[in-house]
Design an enzyme around this catalytic site. Structure first.
Site, PDB file in Angstrom:
ATOM      1  N   GLU A  36       0.869  -1.162   0.000  1.00  0.00           N
ATOM      2  CA  GLU A  36       0.000   0.000   0.000  1.00  0.00           C
ATOM      3  C   GLU A  36       0.917   1.226   0.000  1.00  0.00           C
ATOM      4  O   GLU A  36       1.852   1.285   0.813  1.00  0.00           O
ATOM      5  CB  GLU A  36      -0.871  -0.015   1.261  1.00  0.00           C
ATOM      6  CG  GLU A  36      -1.943   1.024   1.203  1.00  0.00           C
ATOM      7  CD  GLU A  36      -2.856   1.018   2.424  1.00  0.00           C
ATOM      8  OE1 GLU A  36      -2.892   0.042   3.185  1.00  0.00           O
ATOM      9  OE2 GLU A  36      -3.542   2.044   2.588  1.00  0.00           O
ATOM     10  N   ARG A 262       5.335 -13.219   9.538  1.00  0.00           N
ATOM     11  CA  ARG A 262       6.009 -11.924   9.388  1.00  0.00           C
ATOM     12  C   ARG A 262       7.389 -11.992  10.010  1.00  0.00           C
ATOM     13  O   ARG A 262       7.584 -12.680  11.009  1.00  0.00           O
ATOM     14  CB  ARG A 262       5.264 -10.825  10.166  1.00  0.00           C
ATOM     15  CG  ARG A 262       3.870 -10.573   9.846  1.00  0.00           C
ATOM     16  CD  ARG A 262       3.327  -9.503  10.805  1.00  0.00           C
ATOM     17  NE  ARG A 262       3.712  -8.173  10.395  1.00  0.00           N
ATOM     18  CZ  ARG A 262       3.064  -7.482   9.458  1.00  0.00           C
ATOM     19  NH1 ARG A 262       2.019  -7.990   8.847  1.00  0.00           N
ATOM     20  NH2 ARG A 262       3.462  -6.279   9.142  1.00  0.00           N
ATOM     21  N   LYS A 272       4.376   0.347  10.256  1.00  0.00           N
ATOM     22  CA  LYS A 272       4.453   1.567   9.441  1.00  0.00           C
ATOM     23  C   LYS A 272       3.981   2.781  10.224  1.00  0.00           C
ATOM     24  O   LYS A 272       4.535   3.864  10.091  1.00  0.00           O
ATOM     25  CB  LYS A 272       3.538   1.435   8.221  1.00  0.00           C
ATOM     26  CG  LYS A 272       4.154   0.757   7.034  1.00  0.00           C
ATOM     27  CD  LYS A 272       3.200   0.963   5.863  1.00  0.00           C
ATOM     28  CE  LYS A 272       3.343  -0.135   4.846  1.00  0.00           C
ATOM     29  NZ  LYS A 272       2.245  -0.148   3.885  1.00  0.00           N
TER      30      LYS A 272
HETATM   31  P1  ATP Z   1      -0.415  -1.935   6.576  1.00  0.00           P
HETATM   32  O1  ATP Z   1      -1.173  -2.851   5.666  1.00  0.00           O
HETATM   33  O2  ATP Z   1      -0.795  -2.006   8.000  1.00  0.00           O
HETATM   34  O3  ATP Z   1      -0.245  -0.546   6.073  1.00  0.00           O
HETATM   35  P2  ATP Z   1       1.781  -3.689   5.962  1.00  0.00           P
HETATM   36  O4  ATP Z   1       3.098  -3.765   6.690  1.00  0.00           O
HETATM   37  O5  ATP Z   1       0.939  -4.901   5.852  1.00  0.00           O
HETATM   38  O6  ATP Z   1       1.060  -2.484   6.637  1.00  0.00           O
HETATM   39  P3  ATP Z   1       1.669  -3.495   3.095  1.00  0.00           P
HETATM   40  O7  ATP Z   1       2.079  -2.370   2.242  1.00  0.00           O
HETATM   41  O8  ATP Z   1       0.264  -3.926   3.067  1.00  0.00           O
HETATM   42  O9  ATP Z   1       2.098  -3.095   4.550  1.00  0.00           O
HETATM   43  O10 ATP Z   1       2.629  -4.729   2.860  1.00  0.00           O
HETATM   44  C1  ATP Z   1       2.933  -5.255   1.601  1.00  0.00           C
HETATM   45  C2  ATP Z   1       3.320  -6.701   1.745  1.00  0.00           C
HETATM   46  O11 ATP Z   1       4.420  -6.856   2.631  1.00  0.00           O
HETATM   47  C3  ATP Z   1       2.180  -7.518   2.302  1.00  0.00           C
HETATM   48  O12 ATP Z   1       2.045  -8.696   1.518  1.00  0.00           O
HETATM   49  C4  ATP Z   1       2.609  -7.839   3.686  1.00  0.00           C
HETATM   50  O13 ATP Z   1       2.095  -9.055   4.122  1.00  0.00           O
HETATM   51  C5  ATP Z   1       4.137  -7.862   3.577  1.00  0.00           C
HETATM   52  N1  ATP Z   1       4.744  -7.547   4.854  1.00  0.00           N
HETATM   53  C6  ATP Z   1       4.535  -6.461   5.613  1.00  0.00           C
HETATM   54  N2  ATP Z   1       5.229  -6.513   6.763  1.00  0.00           N
HETATM   55  C7  ATP Z   1       5.912  -7.685   6.740  1.00  0.00           C
HETATM   56  C8  ATP Z   1       6.810  -8.348   7.652  1.00  0.00           C
HETATM   57  N3  ATP Z   1       7.149  -7.805   8.821  1.00  0.00           N
HETATM   58  N4  ATP Z   1       7.307  -9.538   7.284  1.00  0.00           N
HETATM   59  C9  ATP Z   1       6.990 -10.089   6.110  1.00  0.00           C
HETATM   60  N5  ATP Z   1       6.154  -9.530   5.209  1.00  0.00           N
HETATM   61  C10 ATP Z   1       5.612  -8.352   5.520  1.00  0.00           C
END
Ligand code: ATP
Ligand code: MG
Length: 556
Positions: A36, A262, A272
């Protein structure tokens, strides 16, 4: 592409893909990385990037970069740009153009109409509070909304008018009709569209209704022909909804969602929202502050893409908790830089040494890397006055000391054996200068009749260049700064995480471009700062990582 050429480590997702290719379910794979654009990418995202792009490379498939841009208020072009830059910097390239969920807004709308036509979606007028009340809890089933049995024609009309902007933000939503008594709350008639008058970075003001993530994600995956939709474990409970949507619309593709754990990295945070807070409240200098776990921060610090990729490979992929200490990441960076960084000398905290018998002393040539003669060499200039590191001298040496001490000898790296003859002190008794003599017969050879074990780094004062060296430590003082819900993670910020020192470096680095990495012998790996370093004008180095992992040992 993987220059480390390390063996791949098997994991359950690879096994699934192997089986799907063997059975003929798929002829090739398509994955995607779906960020995102609401923040900068961090080390957790790097794990996901290496997984998705890495699998596509290994299996000769493709990986898309798709922005999940359904929350217009929080998204920006700046974030979208930085994410593309980061993916490429890590060494990956997406297939074709960058994709955007917003490219599919028209199709997403059409599928919603299809669900309404089938009696599987309805417009609901409940307020947010009422909806929460009707939803039930983990232990109690929800109740049907009084609007659930609206006629198809009425739903079609209302949904069309929602799009046309006839209703206020939040006045109505579109929900799918699944099961208000489901044990999985995600299946209790989830909202798939909401009214939100917000300017969108790509579609501007064309829409005032926006689709929800769960609804958008599965359809976007299917439209792109994704075969394996990899996401983190928190989406496990959303998988039934992912499947339900695709099972109930006319779409010729049904990707398989697979969840993995994760990455949680000790001594840092990967939320984030909290990273944004560190930036907006100026606890760090920006998203690319070298102490940040963002890809931009790690890059500016001097971490190499190869080192980060190797880290992602080593931590593996599974469904069990992936809690990793920072020292594991640092070890990967150190190993990578050990082979690729040219070696030069710097003196971070200088102590002046006057060589009392410097007449006739010669300078020597030294290679930039012992195992890479192709890196070339330079002359390390000698001089009558030199800098050594303050802590390479001890007036009262501890047991086993091999460095300089009054009356003792050390080898100056690439130069002579030197003896300390006299210590000059200030009125407080601190050593401010040493007067030393060199053994002229020791350039490139061992001294006769005695052994000199210690070797120290040094610089000729006349030739050394001033440089600002920034030393970094962990940003947080505890392994899990955001674990305790009762305490604010900001309380655990390490006040000593940055020390800037006016130091000296070898003239050989004068014209180093930004983002050039060196090993400063005996001190660690350093990288010229992307933002502030100016070749030949203003030298600024960030310490990427120390040579040895002193940290895990020193901490209790
Ligand atoms: P949010 O959705 O709360 O803004 P997010 O960390 O999930 O935060 P995204 O931009 O949706 O951010 O993440 C993009 C991809 O990265 C998603 O597929 C998510 O699952 C993966 N991702 C995010 N944080 C981690 C992590 N700590 N370890 C592994 N993959 C991650
Ligand atoms: Mg997310």
């Amino acid at each position: 592409m993987s220059s480390n050429a390390q063996a791949t480590i098997p994991h359950f997702i690879r096994s699934i893909i192997d089986a799907d290719l063997a059975s003929g379910k798929h002829r090739s794979i398509v994955t995607r990385f779906p960020p995102e654009p609401n923040g900068y990418l961090h080390v957790g995202h790097a794990k996901s990037i290496c997984l998705n792009f890495g699998l596509a490379l290994d299996f000769h498939g493709q990986c898309n970069l798709r922005f999940d841009d359904t929350n217009p208020e929080k998204e920006s072009e700046e974030y979208a740009r930085s994410i593309q830059e980061d993916v490429q910097w890590l060494g990956f390239q997406w297939q074709g153009e960058v994709r955007w969920a917003s490219d599919y807004f028209e199709q997403l709308y059409a599928y919603a109409v299809e669900l309404i036509r089938q009696g599987k979606a309805y417009v609901d007028d409940l307020t947010a509070d009422e909806m929460r009340e009707y939803r039930g809890t983990l232990t109690q089933p929800g109740r049907n909304s009084p609007y659930r049995e609206r006629a198809v024609t009425e739903n079609l009309d209302l949904f069309q008018r929602m799009r046309a902007g006839e209703f206020a933000d939040g006045a109505k939503v579109l929900r799918v009709k699944i099961d208000m008594a489901s044990g999985n709350i995600n299946m209790r008639d989830p909202v798939i569209y909401r009214i939100r008058r917000a300017h969108h970075i790509r579609t501007g003001d064309a829409w005032c209704i926006y689709p929800m993530y769960d609804y958008t994600h599965c359809i976007s995956d299917a439209l792109e022909g994704i075969t394996h939709s990899l996401c983190t474990l928190e989406f496990e409970d959303h998988r039934p909804l992912y499947d339900w949507v695709l099972d109930n619309i006319t779409i010729g593709c049904h990707p398989q969602q697979i969840e993995f754990s994760r990455l949680e990295l000790h001594y840092t945070i990967t939320s984030k929202r909290k990273l944004l807070q560190l930036v907006t409240e100026k606890h760090v200098s920006g998203w690319d502050d070298p102490r940040m776990p963002t890809i931009q921060g790690m890059r500016r610090r001097g971490y190499s893409p190869e080192g980060i990729r190797e880290f992602a490979r080593r931590i593996g992929i599974s469904k069990s908790p992936n809690v990793v200490d920072m020292s594991e990441l640092e070890a990967c960076i150190r190993e990578d830089l050990e082979a690729r960084a040219p070696r030069v000398m710097a003196v971070i905290r200088p102590l002046k040494v006057t060589i009392t018998n410097a007449d006739g002393a010669q300078s020597r040539e030294a290679g930039f890397h012992p195992s890479h003669p192709e890196f070339g060499s330079r002359v390390v200039p000698f001089g009558r006055e030199i800098w050594i590191e303050q802590d390479d001298f001890a007036e009262v040496p501890p047991e086993g000391w091999q460095r300089l001490t009054p009356g003792g000898e050390v080898r100056l790296r690439y130069s002579y054996v030197m003896r300390c003859d006299e210590v000059v002190k200030d009125s407080a008794g601190n050593a401010i200068e040493l007067r030393c003599s060199i053994d002229h017969d020791t350039l490139g050879k061992n001294p006769v009749g005695r052994k000199v074990k210690g070797v120290i780094h040094w610089l000729s004062c006349e030739h050394a260049l001033p440089a600002e060296i920034r030393l970094y430590d962990r940003l947080f003082t505890v392994p899990e700064p955001d674990a305790d819900k009762e305490r604010n993670f900001l309380e655990f910020i390490n006040p000593d995480s940055l020390t800037a020192v006016q130091s000296w470096v070898e003239p050989a680095v004068r014209d180093a471009q930004a983002e050039t990495r060196y090993q400063f012998e005996r001190l660690g790996y350093f990288c010229t700062d992307r933002r502030e370093h100016q070749p030949g004008v203003k030298l600024v180095f960030n310490r990427t990582v120390a040579l040895k992992d002193s940290w895990t040992k020193e901490q209790p």
